[in-house]
Design an enzyme around this catalytic site. Structure first.
Site, PDB file in Angstrom:
ATOM      1  N   HIS A  55       0.840  -1.201   0.000  1.00  0.00           N
ATOM      2  CA  HIS A  55       0.000   0.000   0.000  1.00  0.00           C
ATOM      3  C   HIS A  55       0.867   1.239   0.000  1.00  0.00           C
ATOM      4  O   HIS A  55       2.091   1.143   0.072  1.00  0.00           O
ATOM      5  CB  HIS A  55      -1.002  -0.022   1.160  1.00  0.00           C
ATOM      6  CG  HIS A  55      -0.413   0.071   2.531  1.00  0.00           C
ATOM      7  ND1 HIS A  55       0.412  -0.900   3.063  1.00  0.00           N
ATOM      8  CD2 HIS A  55      -0.529   1.032   3.500  1.00  0.00           C
ATOM      9  CE1 HIS A  55       0.757  -0.546   4.297  1.00  0.00           C
ATOM     10  NE2 HIS A  55       0.200   0.621   4.579  1.00  0.00           N
ATOM     11  N   HIS A  57       1.407   3.926   1.996  1.00  0.00           N
ATOM     12  CA  HIS A  57       1.971   4.670   3.131  1.00  0.00           C
ATOM     13  C   HIS A  57       3.492   4.749   3.037  1.00  0.00           C
ATOM     14  O   HIS A  57       4.143   3.794   2.600  1.00  0.00           O
ATOM     15  CB  HIS A  57       1.543   4.025   4.455  1.00  0.00           C
ATOM     16  CG  HIS A  57       0.097   4.282   4.780  1.00  0.00           C
ATOM     17  ND1 HIS A  57      -0.637   3.479   5.627  1.00  0.00           N
ATOM     18  CD2 HIS A  57      -0.747   5.267   4.357  1.00  0.00           C
ATOM     19  CE1 HIS A  57      -1.874   3.955   5.704  1.00  0.00           C
ATOM     20  NE2 HIS A  57      -1.968   5.030   4.950  1.00  0.00           N
ATOM     21  N   ASP A  59       5.902   4.528   5.054  1.00  0.00           N
ATOM     22  CA  ASP A  59       6.740   3.528   5.720  1.00  0.00           C
ATOM     23  C   ASP A  59       6.713   2.185   4.989  1.00  0.00           C
ATOM     24  O   ASP A  59       7.214   1.172   5.489  1.00  0.00           O
ATOM     25  CB  ASP A  59       6.348   3.356   7.197  1.00  0.00           C
ATOM     26  CG  ASP A  59       4.925   2.861   7.391  1.00  0.00           C
ATOM     27  OD1 ASP A  59       4.037   3.314   6.650  1.00  0.00           O
ATOM     28  OD2 ASP A  59       4.691   2.005   8.270  1.00  0.00           O
ATOM     29  N   HIS A  60       6.136   2.178   3.770  1.00  0.00           N
ATOM     30  CA  HIS A  60       6.123   0.966   2.933  1.00  0.00           C
ATOM     31  C   HIS A  60       6.704   1.224   1.543  1.00  0.00           C
ATOM     32  O   HIS A  60       7.044   0.289   0.847  1.00  0.00           O
ATOM     33  CB  HIS A  60       4.694   0.412   2.820  1.00  0.00           C
ATOM     34  CG  HIS A  60       4.133   0.043   4.160  1.00  0.00           C
ATOM     35  ND1 HIS A  60       4.056  -1.255   4.600  1.00  0.00           N
ATOM     36  CD2 HIS A  60       3.693   0.814   5.189  1.00  0.00           C
ATOM     37  CE1 HIS A  60       3.566  -1.268   5.841  1.00  0.00           C
ATOM     38  NE2 HIS A  60       3.346  -0.025   6.212  1.00  0.00           N
ATOM     39  N   HIS A 113      -7.443  -1.011   5.672  1.00  0.00           N
ATOM     40  CA  HIS A 113      -6.411  -0.102   6.194  1.00  0.00           C
ATOM     41  C   HIS A 113      -6.281   1.068   5.214  1.00  0.00           C
ATOM     42  O   HIS A 113      -6.318   2.226   5.598  1.00  0.00           O
ATOM     43  CB  HIS A 113      -5.106  -0.872   6.339  1.00  0.00           C
ATOM     44  CG  HIS A 113      -3.943  -0.046   6.788  1.00  0.00           C
ATOM     45  ND1 HIS A 113      -3.866   0.505   8.043  1.00  0.00           N
ATOM     46  CD2 HIS A 113      -2.796   0.324   6.141  1.00  0.00           C
ATOM     47  CE1 HIS A 113      -2.712   1.181   8.146  1.00  0.00           C
ATOM     48  NE2 HIS A 113      -2.062   1.086   7.007  1.00  0.00           N
ATOM     49  N   ASP A 132      -0.028  -4.050   6.154  1.00  0.00           N
ATOM     50  CA  ASP A 132      -0.701  -3.558   7.360  1.00  0.00           C
ATOM     51  C   ASP A 132      -2.148  -4.048   7.435  1.00  0.00           C
ATOM     52  O   ASP A 132      -3.002  -3.392   8.033  1.00  0.00           O
ATOM     53  CB  ASP A 132      -0.687  -2.025   7.399  1.00  0.00           C
ATOM     54  CG  ASP A 132       0.692  -1.456   7.694  1.00  0.00           C
ATOM     55  OD1 ASP A 132       1.630  -2.231   7.929  1.00  0.00           O
ATOM     56  OD2 ASP A 132       0.819  -0.220   7.684  1.00  0.00           O
ATOM     57  N   HIS A 170       4.821  -4.860  10.513  1.00  0.00           N
ATOM     58  CA  HIS A 170       5.196  -4.185  11.766  1.00  0.00           C
ATOM     59  C   HIS A 170       5.329  -5.154  12.925  1.00  0.00           C
ATOM     60  O   HIS A 170       4.623  -6.156  12.998  1.00  0.00           O
ATOM     61  CB  HIS A 170       4.152  -3.126  12.153  1.00  0.00           C
ATOM     62  CG  HIS A 170       4.114  -1.931  11.258  1.00  0.00           C
ATOM     63  ND1 HIS A 170       4.924  -0.834  11.439  1.00  0.00           N
ATOM     64  CD2 HIS A 170       3.354  -1.656  10.174  1.00  0.00           C
ATOM     65  CE1 HIS A 170       4.674   0.063  10.499  1.00  0.00           C
ATOM     66  NE2 HIS A 170       3.715  -0.414   9.709  1.00  0.00           N
TER      67      HIS A 170
HETATM   68 FE    FE Z   1       2.774   0.676   8.069  1.00  0.00          FE
HETATM   69 ZN    ZN Z   2       0.089   1.565   6.582  1.00  0.00          ZN
END
Ligand code: FE
Ligand code: ZN
Length: 252
Positions: A55, A57, A59-60, A113, A132, A170
């Site tokens: 996805h 975001h 942090d990905h 999410h 996530d 995570h």
């Molecule tokens: Fe994340």
């Molecule tokens: Zn995420």
């Protein structure tokens, strides 16, 4: 043989490097950052073939551009998110298949999410890279989708073989487990799991992957039909129970 290397980055993210030794093809799932991935590639002598994003975001996808610049890899991501994931080469959707040498991953759409979230399921390797959507003893927050959408997405993951390894993005396990115990304090599998988890964390070790089987036994978000939870919430519809648990967890 599919080699899977787990790279812990940022506060609690995991990046996964997948390598097929026969063909030499290598993929990275959700590179939050580029440097640690480049370091492992160099150390192993591997060439990056693909980035697989779950996805949009940051942090990905934060390492997408730099990794592509340095390795010339191809970036694969949800068709739905092509406009908001940096540098995508190939948009994919549910039922598409990604090949890594002789290994193949099925794409499963898991809105909730985020609305474009997808996961990668390597059936023959018993490995699920679920970003996530599903966490050990937990699930993603509802940023874009409804509780009903995420519930529906989790039904697809619940149906995978119990031995499927769950590689989530995570290390949220300890906090998730503490919440799970407030919901199902008498769940023996959950109590035992938490003992193991606390020990692993005390030694600085990852609690990921778990398996679908372990999640079915311990994850409250997959246990909407459990007799304990049904008794506790008085025969509430599974999707309503899921929504309620998600709200409770948000303020936990
Ligand atoms: Fe994340
Ligand atoms: Zn995420």
């Amino acid at each position: 043989m599919l080699d899977i290397i787990q790279i812990p980055v940022l506060t609690d993210n995991y990046i996964y490097l997948l390598h097929d030794s026969d063909s030499g093809e290598t993929a990275v799932v959700d590179p939050a950052v580029a440097e640690p991935v480049l370091a492992v590639l160099k150390q192993k002598g591997w060439q990056l073939t693909y980035i697989l994003n779950t996805h949009h975001h940051s942090d990905h996808v934060g390492g997408n551009v730099e990794l592509k610049r340095q390795t010339g890899c191809q970036i694969i991501a949800s068709e739905f998110d092509k406009h908001r994931i940096p540098s995508v080469d190939r948009g994919i959707k549910e039922h598409d298949v990604i090949n890594l040498g002789t290994h193949s991953a099925q794409v499963i759409a898991t809105a909730g999410h985020t609305s474009g979230h997808i996961v990668y399921y390597f059936a023959e390797d018993n490995a699920l890279f679920c970003g996530d959507t599903l966490f050990v003893m937990g699930c993603g927050r509802l940023f874009e989708g409804s509780a009903a959408e995420l519930w529906q997405s989790l039904q697809k993951l619940k149906a995978l073989p119990p031995k499927t390894r769950v590689y989530c993005a995570h290390e949220y396990t300890q906090a998730n487990g503490r919440f799970a115990l407030t919901v199902e304090p008498d769940n023996i599998a959950l109590q035992e799991k938490m003992i193991q988890v606390n020990e692993l964390r005390a030694n600085g070790l990852p609690t990921v992957p778990s398996t679908i089987g372990e999640e079915l036994a311990t994850n409250p978000f997959l246990r909407d039909l459990s007799s304990t939870l049904q008794a506790k919430f008085k025969g509430i519809a599974p999707v309503e129970l899921f929504a309620k648990l998600r709200r409770l967890k948000d303020s936990f």
